[in-house]
Scaffold this active site. Structure first.
Site, mmCIF file in Angstrom:
data_model
loop_
_atom_site.group_PDB
_atom_site.id
_atom_site.type_symbol
_atom_site.label_atom_id
_atom_site.label_comp_id
_atom_site.label_asym_id
_atom_site.label_seq_id
_atom_site.Cartn_x
_atom_site.Cartn_y
_atom_site.Cartn_z
ATOM 1 N N VAL A 7 0.829 -1.197 0.000
ATOM 2 C CA VAL A 7 0.000 0.000 0.000
ATOM 3 C C VAL A 7 0.869 1.254 0.000
ATOM 4 O O VAL A 7 1.860 1.335 0.733
ATOM 5 C CB VAL A 7 -0.924 0.029 1.246
ATOM 6 C CG1 VAL A 7 -1.771 1.286 1.271
ATOM 7 C CG2 VAL A 7 -1.805 -1.214 1.289
ATOM 8 N N CYS A 8 0.474 2.213 -0.838
ATOM 9 C CA CYS A 8 1.087 3.546 -0.816
ATOM 10 C C CYS A 8 -0.020 4.560 -1.084
ATOM 11 O O CYS A 8 -1.192 4.205 -1.135
ATOM 12 C CB CYS A 8 2.234 3.669 -1.808
ATOM 13 S SG CYS A 8 1.753 3.609 -3.535
ATOM 14 N N SER A 9 0.325 5.786 -1.265
ATOM 15 C CA SER A 9 -0.684 6.828 -1.449
ATOM 16 C C SER A 9 -1.572 6.567 -2.651
ATOM 17 O O SER A 9 -2.793 6.615 -2.562
ATOM 18 C CB SER A 9 -0.028 8.199 -1.587
ATOM 19 O OG SER A 9 0.582 8.550 -0.380
ATOM 20 N N GLU A 39 -3.960 3.662 -0.860
ATOM 21 C CA GLU A 39 -4.521 3.697 0.503
ATOM 22 C C GLU A 39 -6.034 3.867 0.456
ATOM 23 O O GLU A 39 -6.763 3.223 1.211
ATOM 24 C CB GLU A 39 -3.845 4.836 1.276
ATOM 25 C CG GLU A 39 -4.338 5.018 2.685
ATOM 26 C CD GLU A 39 -5.411 6.070 2.829
ATOM 27 O OE1 GLU A 39 -6.256 5.926 3.738
ATOM 28 O OE2 GLU A 39 -5.426 7.035 2.048
#
Length: 104
Positions: A7-9, A39
Site C-alpha cells: 500500500v502507498c498513497s 490507501e
C-alpha cells in the site's frame, strides 16, 4: 496461496516493488499473490490477505491503516533501504517469514 498487499498513497510507487517481489517469488518457487493498492482502495483489496506492507513514504499512515485492516492481518512498513534499492527478494523473504511465523 499466500497474498501480500503493498500500500502507498496512489498505488503507483509500490508497483515496481510488486514486480521485483514477483520476480523473486518465481525464482524461489514461492506460491504467493502480490498486489499493490492505493490507501484509498485498501478495503476493496483486503479479501484473503495474509500481510499488508506499507511503502516507507506512507509510514505515517500505519496507525490509521491498522484500524482498517482485520486484527489477524499484520501491517508492516517496508524497510526504506530495501524499498529504495528495490530489493524485492529481501522484502519477499521478510514477508514470507512473517506469514509463516504467524502460522506457527
Amino acid at each position: 496461496m499466500k497474498k501480500i498487499l503493498l500500500v502507498c498513497s496512489a498505488g503507483m510507487s509500490t508497483s515496481l516493488m510488486v514486480a521485483k517481489m514477483k520476480e523473486a517469488a518465481e525464482a524461489s518457487g514461492e506460491s504467493v499473490r502480490i498486489m499493490a493498492s492505493a490507501e484509498a482502495d485498501l478495503e476493496e483489496n483486503l479479501e484473503g490477505v495474509n500481510l499488508v506492507l506499507l511503502g516507507p513514504q506512507v509510514r505515517y499512515l500505519e496507525a490509521k491503516l491498522r484500524s482498517r485492516v482485520p486484527a489477524e492481518v499484520p501491517v508492516r512498513v517496508i524497510d526504506s533501504v530495501d524499498y529504495g534499492t528495490m530489493n524485492g527478494a529481501k522484502v519477499l523473504a521478510g514477508a514470507m517469514a512473517e506469514i509463516k511465523g504467524r502460522e506457527g
